[in-house]
Design a protein around this motif. Sequence first.
Motif, PDB file in Angstrom:
ATOM      1  N   VAL A  92       1.045  -1.219  -0.158  1.00  0.00           N
ATOM      2  CA  VAL A  92       0.333   0.458   0.240  1.00  0.00           C
ATOM      3  C   VAL A  92       0.699   1.532  -0.050  1.00  0.00           C
ATOM      4  O   VAL A  92       1.848   1.239   0.493  1.00  0.00           O
ATOM      5  CB  VAL A  92      -0.649   0.097   1.270  1.00  0.00           C
ATOM      6  CG1 VAL A  92      -1.492   0.835   1.251  1.00  0.00           C
ATOM      7  CG2 VAL A  92      -1.881  -1.020   0.938  1.00  0.00           C
ATOM      8  N   LYS A  93       0.440   2.671  -0.943  1.00  0.00           N
ATOM      9  CA  LYS A  93       1.127   3.552  -1.007  1.00  0.00           C
ATOM     10  C   LYS A  93       1.276   4.293   0.599  1.00  0.00           C
ATOM     11  O   LYS A  93       0.174   4.552   1.080  1.00  0.00           O
ATOM     12  CB  LYS A  93       0.544   4.313  -2.007  1.00  0.00           C
ATOM     13  CG  LYS A  93       1.434   3.828  -3.339  1.00  0.00           C
ATOM     14  CD  LYS A  93       0.369   4.725  -4.057  1.00  0.00           C
ATOM     15  CE  LYS A  93       0.779   4.195  -5.711  1.00  0.00           C
ATOM     16  NZ  LYS A  93       2.481   4.414  -5.658  1.00  0.00           N
ATOM     17  N   GLU A 113       5.736   2.268  -2.736  1.00  0.00           N
ATOM     18  CA  GLU A 113       4.479   2.995  -1.691  1.00  0.00           C
ATOM     19  C   GLU A 113       4.978   4.678  -1.408  1.00  0.00           C
ATOM     20  O   GLU A 113       4.184   4.620  -0.717  1.00  0.00           O
ATOM     21  CB  GLU A 113       5.629   1.728  -0.396  1.00  0.00           C
ATOM     22  CG  GLU A 113       5.243   0.488  -0.717  1.00  0.00           C
ATOM     23  CD  GLU A 113       5.811  -0.416   0.691  1.00  0.00           C
ATOM     24  OE1 GLU A 113       5.238  -0.258   2.118  1.00  0.00           O
ATOM     25  OE2 GLU A 113       6.916  -0.440   0.080  1.00  0.00           O
ATOM     26  N   ILE A 114       5.868   5.079  -2.428  1.00  0.00           N
ATOM     27  CA  ILE A 114       5.763   6.347  -1.932  1.00  0.00           C
ATOM     28  C   ILE A 114       4.535   7.236  -2.062  1.00  0.00           C
ATOM     29  O   ILE A 114       4.095   6.671  -3.135  1.00  0.00           O
ATOM     30  CB  ILE A 114       6.603   6.908  -2.779  1.00  0.00           C
ATOM     31  CG1 ILE A 114       7.883   6.680  -1.910  1.00  0.00           C
ATOM     32  CG2 ILE A 114       6.943   8.603  -2.526  1.00  0.00           C
ATOM     33  CD1 ILE A 114       9.903   6.894  -2.003  1.00  0.00           C
ATOM     34  N   ARG A 115       3.708   8.240  -1.356  1.00  0.00           N
ATOM     35  CA  ARG A 115       2.037   8.354  -2.003  1.00  0.00           C
ATOM     36  C   ARG A 115       2.054   9.038  -3.229  1.00  0.00           C
ATOM     37  O   ARG A 115       1.486   9.919  -3.539  1.00  0.00           O
ATOM     38  CB  ARG A 115       1.709   8.971  -0.444  1.00  0.00           C
ATOM     39  CG  ARG A 115       1.357   8.131   0.344  1.00  0.00           C
ATOM     40  CD  ARG A 115      -0.024   8.912   1.266  1.00  0.00           C
ATOM     41  NE  ARG A 115       0.301  10.042   2.001  1.00  0.00           N
ATOM     42  CZ  ARG A 115       0.890   9.675   3.174  1.00  0.00           C
ATOM     43  NH1 ARG A 115       1.072   8.663   4.221  1.00  0.00           N
ATOM     44  NH2 ARG A 115       1.008  10.860   4.207  1.00  0.00           N
ATOM     45  N   THR A 116       3.193   9.989  -3.704  1.00  0.00           N
ATOM     46  CA  THR A 116       3.097  11.175  -4.058  1.00  0.00           C
ATOM     47  C   THR A 116       4.559  11.324  -5.028  1.00  0.00           C
ATOM     48  O   THR A 116       5.054  11.080  -4.688  1.00  0.00           O
ATOM     49  CB  THR A 116       3.133  12.916  -3.512  1.00  0.00           C
ATOM     50  OG1 THR A 116       3.881  12.732  -2.492  1.00  0.00           O
ATOM     51  CG2 THR A 116       1.597  12.381  -2.502  1.00  0.00           C
ATOM     52  N   SER A 138       1.454  -6.870   5.522  1.00  0.00           N
ATOM     53  CA  SER A 138       3.447  -6.858   6.012  1.00  0.00           C
ATOM     54  C   SER A 138       4.258  -7.737   5.391  1.00  0.00           C
ATOM     55  O   SER A 138       3.731  -9.169   6.126  1.00  0.00           O
ATOM     56  CB  SER A 138       3.625  -6.927   7.944  1.00  0.00           C
ATOM     57  OG  SER A 138       5.276  -6.840   7.894  1.00  0.00           O
ATOM     58  N   PRO A 139       5.383  -7.852   4.695  1.00  0.00           N
ATOM     59  CA  PRO A 139       5.695  -9.249   3.964  1.00  0.00           C
ATOM     60  C   PRO A 139       6.670  -9.721   5.678  1.00  0.00           C
ATOM     61  O   PRO A 139       7.634  -9.821   5.773  1.00  0.00           O
ATOM     62  CB  PRO A 139       6.985  -8.342   3.443  1.00  0.00           C
ATOM     63  CG  PRO A 139       6.783  -6.896   3.592  1.00  0.00           C
ATOM     64  CD  PRO A 139       5.599  -6.226   4.083  1.00  0.00           C
ATOM     65  N   ALA A 140       5.585 -10.154   6.165  1.00  0.00           N
ATOM     66  CA  ALA A 140       5.909 -11.269   7.827  1.00  0.00           C
ATOM     67  C   ALA A 140       7.695 -12.049   7.430  1.00  0.00           C
ATOM     68  O   ALA A 140       8.463 -11.551   8.468  1.00  0.00           O
ATOM     69  CB  ALA A 140       5.034 -11.427   8.440  1.00  0.00           C
ATOM     70  N   PHE A 141       7.540 -12.453   6.552  1.00  0.00           N
ATOM     71  CA  PHE A 141       8.788 -13.976   6.577  1.00  0.00           C
ATOM     72  C   PHE A 141      10.138 -12.913   5.578  1.00  0.00           C
ATOM     73  O   PHE A 141      10.830 -13.036   6.281  1.00  0.00           O
ATOM     74  CB  PHE A 141       7.921 -14.678   5.047  1.00  0.00           C
ATOM     75  CG  PHE A 141       6.854 -15.492   6.100  1.00  0.00           C
ATOM     76  CD1 PHE A 141       7.046 -16.884   6.692  1.00  0.00           C
ATOM     77  CD2 PHE A 141       5.931 -15.660   4.997  1.00  0.00           C
ATOM     78  CE1 PHE A 141       6.407 -17.139   7.241  1.00  0.00           C
ATOM     79  CE2 PHE A 141       4.725 -16.453   6.311  1.00  0.00           C
ATOM     80  CZ  PHE A 141       4.838 -17.752   6.663  1.00  0.00           C
TER      81      PHE A 141
END
Length: 504
Positions: free
Chosen positions: A12-13, A260-263, A370-373
């Motif tokens: 997500v951004k 993931e950077i919003r703008t 979250s990329p938990a692994f």
Amino acid sequence: MKPFVRETSGLVKRASLLDATMLNVANMGAGLAIFTGVSPYEIKGSVLWLAALFTFLLTVPLLLVYTGLIVSVPRTGGDYVWISRGLNGPLGAILGVALAFNMPPFFALSAFFSVAAVNYFLLTVGSLDKTSSLIWAANHVFVNPYGTLTGYQDVLLYAMAAAAFSVVVAINVLRPSWGFKLTSYLGAFSLAATFAAIAVLAANLGDFHTKIAPFLAAMDLRPQPYVGPTFSLSATLYMVPYFASFAFIWLYAGPAVGSEIRTRRAVKYNLVLGSLLTLVLTALPFLLMDLAGGYGFNYGLYSSDIYNFWTATLALAGNPVLQWFIGLGLIAWNYFVMAFGVVVFARYIFAFSFDRLFPELFSRLNKAGSPAFAHFLDLVVTLVFLAVPIISPVGTQALYSYTPLAVVYLIAVSITGVVWGLKTRRSFLTYAGVASIPLLLGLGYESFTNPYFGVVSASGLNVGGVIYLACLFGLGGIVYMAARVVNGRRGIDLSVTYREIPPE
């Protein structure tokens, strides 16, 4: 079969301009550079604030390459994606894995040095204020990692460093949005404390020697008469690799979270702002130290490791509240670096998994997104490397070989900038790439031939450093060949992955 695990990454951004900028500032680690990262290695005639400025100017072309590429291709994995798509797939995979697994040693050193920062702070304040409890804590709990340690102190040091890193990982696993915020909050606190220390030093320029005398007496430091030049261009340039190693060449953090950077504005300016802040945070403290103490006075004390910008400003602070604010800021810098590292390493592992270079497991997101692994892999590898500084000082030196490896990687990024600029008709990107290559070659020569960076020693090759580099490149090659074979058996041509840019 589709070459990618999914059509979209699922990330997500979340990252604002502040978040992305702080990731870059942490990546460059200015607060550690003005601690014990540079000044103990000063040679006669080198002017540290000027060396910081030279390093920034010499790395501007590389900064432009990274900025141009992140604007063109803002993807998770950043420069790994650029090299593997814009230059060569297998080369990008091998170099990407080598760089990614070069990060945990740096994070381990940050966790390791976080205890050293606490030690310096407690010892300085305790000695100045004659507070026996602080001195006891410095000598028995938060011990100097480079001192002579007993068995229990080894274990305690490892446990404290491991716990600090584990907490940061846990935050990113449970709430990934907090991972960005944790980095930004730690960054804001670290920068505020650094600027407070700068203000304290500036306010005491006129009576610096009088105010610093109690500190020198408490630490049993005696300034020695200085004989030699106060400026030498060659000596100043000699210090450039030290500033590059701790600060200005580390530009991968913002690009690693590009998707993931919003703008668009945040994508465009996060690297530039991070680099400019790093310039101020490295050059200004050393300039003020020269104005306050004088070149010869500082030169004679820097080699002690005890006298540096942070300890000097602690001595000048004048009241306990300001002392603790500055001291906690120094400690926060180490956690700031760890916080960025946990975020960024996971993104590289995520990108490898997305490309099927790593098992699909590492690109799965938990319920929190979250990329938990990938984070768990980071934790395991970092805890292994964390044992190296404690087991052997030689091991610590070998870990500094991350600079020569990074230079090789950055040359590949610069060549990618040239190729991408020609392909997309972005002439500034081509020119920036061409300009950065000879500068990086010079930096590479200096880092490969300087014993400080772990590849050579006074007596020849540093076996530990050479083995470390060989293992990283070898790991990249093994991972790529294994992924190609495994995917080939499933009817997937891995080379197809690198013919197009992965979806966001």
